[in-house]
Design an enzyme around this catalytic site. Structure first.
Site, PDB file in Angstrom:
ATOM      1  N   CYS B  35       0.822  -1.215   0.000  1.00 17.19           N
ATOM      2  CA  CYS B  35       0.000   0.000   0.000  1.00 17.19           C
ATOM      3  C   CYS B  35       0.851   1.257   0.000  1.00 17.19           C
ATOM      4  O   CYS B  35       0.347   2.351  -0.234  1.00 17.19           O
ATOM      5  CB  CYS B  35      -0.912   0.037   1.211  1.00 17.19           C
ATOM      6  SG  CYS B  35      -2.067  -1.318   1.234  1.00 17.19           S
ATOM      7  N   CYS B 106      -2.497   9.488   6.359  1.00 17.53           N
ATOM      8  CA  CYS B 106      -1.350   9.262   7.247  1.00 17.53           C
ATOM      9  C   CYS B 106      -1.756   9.434   8.707  1.00 17.53           C
ATOM     10  O   CYS B 106      -1.303   8.695   9.574  1.00 17.53           O
ATOM     11  CB  CYS B 106      -0.213  10.224   6.907  1.00 17.53           C
ATOM     12  SG  CYS B 106       0.476   9.956   5.271  1.00 17.53           S
TER      13      CYS B 106
END
Lengths: 388, 277
Positions: B35, B106
């Protein structure tokens, strides 16, 4: 701080000679070449001089060169013209590793009912010629294969493909944006019908490109309007940039020394980084590659992080990682090559130009190992004793 | 180039709490190298007080992933597990002075690593993967995660969901699924109540009733999602409203107006028409 610029496949510095040559046409000589008065009309001659210079670089004839606004426009125009010239044929062949200017245009045509075959590449980024031969059929209207890949620098067998297509009377377009000005191209010997180039990849400014269309090839304009470019590309001429492109092509005529110079610097960079950093791999066929490009994967670290650390030293490069692509998917080129994900995300492309020197290469060689080491300390992967 | 704050740059170049704590009491691992980002969080926990005494990370990812990891560990150190669990991905983003919207995932990854670590400490089993419905197959994002992150962050568009979870950012084939989930979360839902049969109302009563419904039933729901509305005019059965705050840019605006209209028709008059004006 002057940047240490190793991102010349993205764009290049405008050559000082080019800038000088174009400036008068931005300052005083602003006329329209279509005008009846001398002030404007005299510029027509300058355009033709520039056209001759571009043609000379390619071994073409002047009337085979059409000025466009960029590489993308040249690519779109070529494919569209081919498609319109044989409306009964509905099959297009291209590769999986094309620039988006071709790839996404082909996908666009696929949505409009065209059948598109995307030819795969092997792990070295080389075109699968068997798949290519199998894909050819009577319905194939055009083949568009890039001359050299922007990410890996791998050069495709354009001569061989062209010969096959010529025999079968299938139109052949090549996106040579990364090749023109870097390696010699002579369309007298090269069996291509159309070829795209872009100014800003060879030290001309952005916003100017050209399309070579072989004499006798049916051509349909993509941008329609006025009579400019013999009605093959409407729109008032971008005089200053056309003149700039002409000058840039003239400067690119003597490539021999530059190729030796660039490949020596590139090879030194590559060799030193392999020596100094473990878990590194070179992506692409190093036998058939542009002299200025190297694509190196630093496993277990992420490309954007590497680039931002390089940025701290003023070093400019680019990466195939997802984080830098503007989408969440990493490089379609490296994926098509089957490069493992551990290596794709950490891929860095250095692309050189004649304005780079050895001390800049040394700076990267000195800087890179500590950056990779620091980022690997942060990474949860690749936990083993590292020399780097 | 991403527009990172100076805080992100600072914590990317000089990350804190890097590595693994010795003999960790809790380990949380999320993401994968496929990913493009992954985070391993290790915690030392005081068993008597349930306080996190040390937290360290190892992160594979871009600058914002590394900075988010530092932010997470700095925020949770010294907190009890219960307090730490109250830390949201927004808190992580705020600690960094904000993240580019495409990089919000994130901060979500940080929050997920924390949850995984706490679950690991408490011996809770991860939800069986086979039981989760994976919506985005490219990035293995479950429906549960999309719902959770969308609700917590008031996400109303697929693009936002992609920015926060990556779902939909690969091949794109799950975009209709994500749209359906968003529609399910955010359409103004009408609780099945007994129809109150409106009496014949005077104009004044009608306006008062409309105001009442908007104030008590509609606006609180919109405000909960960061939106709002204003009553502009009532002309016969035509009710003009203006969407405010988050609702302005919200692509679900049409759905919201439809929902308001249904509610007013139910309570005030079946002839009510709601227009944006």
């Amino acid at each position: 701080m002057k940047p240490i610029y190793f991102d010349n496949n993205a764009t290049t510095a405008v050559a000082p000679e080019v800038l000088e040559e174009m400036l008068p046409y931005l300052r005083d000589l602003y006329g329209n070449p279509s005008s009846m008065h001398t002030f404007g009309g005299q510029l027509h001659k300058k355009i033709e001089e520039a056209r001759a210079r571009v043609a000379a670089l390619l071994g073409a004839e002047s009337e085979e060169i059409i000025f466009t606004s960029c590489g993308t426009e040249s690519d779109n125009t070529a494919i569209m013209s081919a498609v319109e010239s044989s409306p009964e044929k509905k099959h297009i062949i291209t590769s999986r590793v094309e620039h988006p200017a071709v790839l996404n245009f082909a996908k666009h045509l696929a949505r409009k009912g065209y059948r598109v075959t995307f030819i795969p590449v092997d792990s070295f980024g080389r075109l699968d010629m068997n798949a290519f031969m199998k894909a050819l059929d009577d319905n194939t209207v055009v083949v568009s294969i890039m001359y050299a890949n922007n990410e890996t620098g791998v050069i495709f067998p354009i001569q061989e493909i062209g010969e096959i297509l010529r025999e079968r009377k299938i139109l052949f377009h090549t996106d040579a944006v990364q090749a023109v000005g870097k390696i010699p191209i002579n369309v007298k010997e090269l069996p291509v019908d159309m070829l795209s180039l872009s100014g800003h990849k060879l030290h001309a400014p952005k916003g100017i490109g050209a399309l070579y269309v072989r004499k006798g090839t049916r051509f349909y304009p993509y941008i329609i309007g006025g009579h400019q470019e013999h009605s093959r590309r409407a729109g008032t001429e971008n005089i200053a940039s056309i003149i700039a492109l002409g000058k840039a092509c003239e400067l690119a005529e003597n490539l021999k020394e530059e190729i030796v110079y660039l490949s020596r610097l590139r090879d030194k960079l590559e060799k030193s980084l392999i020596e100094r950093c473990p878990d590194v791999r070179i992506n692409g066929d190093t036998e058939h590659r542009l002299p200025n490009t190297t694509n190196i994967s630093f496993e277990y670290v992420e490309g954007e992080a590497i680039l931002l650390r390089l940025n701290e030293y003023g070093i400019c490069a680019s990466s195939g990682s997802a984080c830098t692509s503007g989408s969440l998917e990493p490089s379609h080129v490296l994926r098509a090559m089957g490069v493992p994900y551990t290596a794709i995300h950490g891929s860095i492309r250095f692309s050189l130009s004649r304005y780079n020197n050895e001390s800049e290469i040394n700076k990267v060689i000195e800087t890179m190992p500590s950056i990779i080491k620091a980022l690997r300390t942060l990474s949860p992967y690749g936990r083993k004793p590292l020399k780097c | 180039m991403w527009d990172y704050t100076s805080k992100v740059k600072e914590l990317f170049l000089n990350p804190k709490n890097v590595g693994e704590v010795e003999n960790p009491d809790a380990v949380g691992e999320v993401g994968s190298i496929v990913c493009g980002d992954a985070l391993k969080l290790t915690l030392k926990i005081d068993k008597e007080t349930g306080t996190i005494t040390d937290a360290k990370f190892q992160t594979f990812g871009c600058a914002s992933a590394i900075a988010s990891s530092t932010a997470l560990t700095e925020i949770i150190k010294g907190k009890t597990l219960d307090d730490a669990l109250k830390v949201t991905n927004q808190d992580i983003a705020e600690y960094l002075g904000g993240l580019p919207k495409e990089k919000m995932h994130c901060s979500v990854m940080g929050r997920e690593a924390l949850e995984a670590a706490v679950a690991n400490y408490r011996g809770e089993e991860k939800p069986h993967e086979a039981e989760e419905r994976i919506v985005c197959k490219c990035f293995e994002v479950s429906e549960e995660k999309i719902r959770k992150v969308a609700i917590e962050n008031h996400l109303t568009t697929v693009e936002e969901v992609t920015n926060f979870t990556k779902a939909g950012g690969g091949c794109g084939s799950c975009i209709p699924d994500i749209e359906a989930i968003l529609k399910d979360i955010w359409s103004v839902k009408i609780a099945p109540e007994k129809p109150r049969i409106p009496k014949k109302l005077t104009n004044l009563q009608k306006i008062a009733l409309i105001q009442d419904v908007l104030e008590k039933e509609i606006r609180p729901r919109l405000q909960a999602d960061g939106g709002d509305l204003e009553l502009i005019d009532v002309d016969g059965n035509k009710v003009s409203i203006a969407l405010r705050a988050m609702c302005v840019a919200c692509p679900m605006g049409g759905v919201t107006i439809k929902g308001i209209e249904e509610k007013l028709r139910e309570i005030v008059s079946k002839d009510i028409v709601v227009v944006e004006g």
